[in-house]
Design an enzyme around this catalytic site. Structure first.
Site, PDB file in Angstrom:
ATOM      1  N   PHE A 106       0.766  -1.248   0.133  1.00 61.58           N
ATOM      2  CA  PHE A 106       0.061  -0.074   0.040  1.00 61.58           C
ATOM      3  C   PHE A 106       0.914   1.296  -0.045  1.00 61.58           C
ATOM      4  O   PHE A 106       1.920   1.246   0.882  1.00 61.58           O
ATOM      5  CB  PHE A 106      -0.733   0.067   1.193  1.00 61.58           C
ATOM      6  CG  PHE A 106      -1.716   1.298   1.297  1.00 61.58           C
ATOM      7  CD1 PHE A 106      -3.083   1.315   0.397  1.00 61.58           C
ATOM      8  CD2 PHE A 106      -1.549   2.346   2.254  1.00 61.58           C
ATOM      9  CE1 PHE A 106      -3.743   2.471   0.600  1.00 61.58           C
ATOM     10  CE2 PHE A 106      -2.333   3.567   2.043  1.00 61.58           C
ATOM     11  CZ  PHE A 106      -3.389   3.436   1.363  1.00 61.58           C
ATOM     12  N   GLY A 107       0.703   2.252  -1.109  1.00 64.48           N
ATOM     13  CA  GLY A 107       1.186   3.311  -1.179  1.00 64.48           C
ATOM     14  C   GLY A 107       0.596   4.643  -1.023  1.00 64.48           C
ATOM     15  O   GLY A 107      -0.732   4.763  -1.283  1.00 64.48           O
ATOM     16  N   GLY A 162       2.328   7.781  -0.954  1.00 60.53           N
ATOM     17  CA  GLY A 162       3.042   8.902  -1.528  1.00 60.53           C
ATOM     18  C   GLY A 162       3.174   8.644  -2.839  1.00 60.53           C
ATOM     19  O   GLY A 162       2.294   8.519  -3.795  1.00 60.53           O
ATOM     20  N   SER A 163       4.563   8.924  -3.546  1.00 62.66           N
ATOM     21  CA  SER A 163       5.069   8.644  -4.837  1.00 62.66           C
ATOM     22  C   SER A 163       4.480   7.398  -5.535  1.00 62.66           C
ATOM     23  O   SER A 163       4.252   7.408  -6.817  1.00 62.66           O
ATOM     24  CB  SER A 163       6.434   8.866  -5.131  1.00 62.66           C
ATOM     25  OG  SER A 163       7.177   7.976  -4.173  1.00 62.66           O
ATOM     26  N   GLU A 204      12.658   2.429  -0.581  1.00 61.30           N
ATOM     27  CA  GLU A 204      12.224   2.863   0.690  1.00 61.30           C
ATOM     28  C   GLU A 204      12.974   2.781   1.829  1.00 61.30           C
ATOM     29  O   GLU A 204      12.558   2.911   2.875  1.00 61.30           O
ATOM     30  CB  GLU A 204      10.748   2.169   0.928  1.00 61.30           C
ATOM     31  CG  GLU A 204       9.661   2.183  -0.169  1.00 61.30           C
ATOM     32  CD  GLU A 204       9.211   3.654  -0.597  1.00 61.30           C
ATOM     33  OE1 GLU A 204       9.245   4.312   0.428  1.00 61.30           O
ATOM     34  OE2 GLU A 204       9.052   3.785  -1.935  1.00 61.30           O
TER      35      GLU A 204
END
Length: 213
Positions: free
Chosen positions: A15-16, A18-19, A96
């Site tokens: 799950f993201g 941000g970018s 990350e």
């Protein structure tokens, strides 16, 4: 599980918030847009490897616990069998690397919070123990920093701009982020009118008390 999105509890979903929403940089089998509950998106993480430098860190988003909060984002199923998914995960770990926390969170599909669409989805977060943690600051200070910082992946304001565009297109209600975006655009116009070309960004920060010469 709704619509049998999650075929196997061992398969790797990311799950993201941000970018990763707008720039994955990795292959995936399936994408599910949705949100997590009990968290809030904040600009507390410093970036010296993507959107800033050691001298002038950028600011990127992370999430912090908030009982009343929700954070919209996108979940991605990594490709291949379980072994191949683990290899792709190692590549993501490198991307990350400045995010020190790993959370397993439930993701709800947009418009339906009766039950999670995905369970125990891996999420990279930054914590206050992180050496690059910048923590809270006034919106003006954050805007000044984002307007001026740039790194190997590009200018910090571009990160904010593309995230704001993605949330706007998805009709996500996040007024503070849109207000920040508007302020950064205004600052950029002021900076573009400054003298001394490439040194304008640093001088602008010095003048506004964000950095020292």
């Amino acid at each position: 599980m709704k619509d049998n999105i999650q075929k196997d509890p061992e398969e790797v979903w990311i799950f993201g918030f941000g970018s990763i929403i707008y720039k994955q940089g990795f292959e995936y089998q399936r994408r599910v847009d949705g949100y997590i509950k009990g968290w809030r998106r904040v600009w507390y993480q410093g970036s010296t490897d993507h959107r800033g430098t050691e001298k002038l860190p950028g600011r990127t988003v992370t999430v912090i616990p908030d009982p009343e909060g929700t954070v919209w984002g996108s979940a991605f199923l990594l490709p291949g069998d379980l072994e191949q998914q683990k290899q792709h995960l190692q590549e993501l770990e490198h991307r990350e690397k400045q995010y020190d926390g790993r959370e397993r969170l439930d993701v709800y599909a947009s418009g339906d919070d009766s039950e999670p669409a995905l369970r125990n989805v891996l999420t990279f977060v930054a914590t206050s123990k992180n050496v690059h943690w910048l923590g809270p600051a006034s919106m003006e200070s954050v805007a000044q920093q984002i307007a001026a910082a740039t790194g190997p992946s590009g200018p910090n304001y571009e990160y904010l701009e593309r995230l704001a565009e993605a949330l706007w297109k998805a009709k996500v209600k996040e007024p503070e982020l849109y207000e920040l975006h508007a302020r950064v655009k205004q600052i950029r116009k002021e900076m573009n009118g400054a003298e001394n070309g490439k040194d304008a960004a640093t001088q602008h920060l010095v003048q506004n008390g964000v950095a020292t010469q």
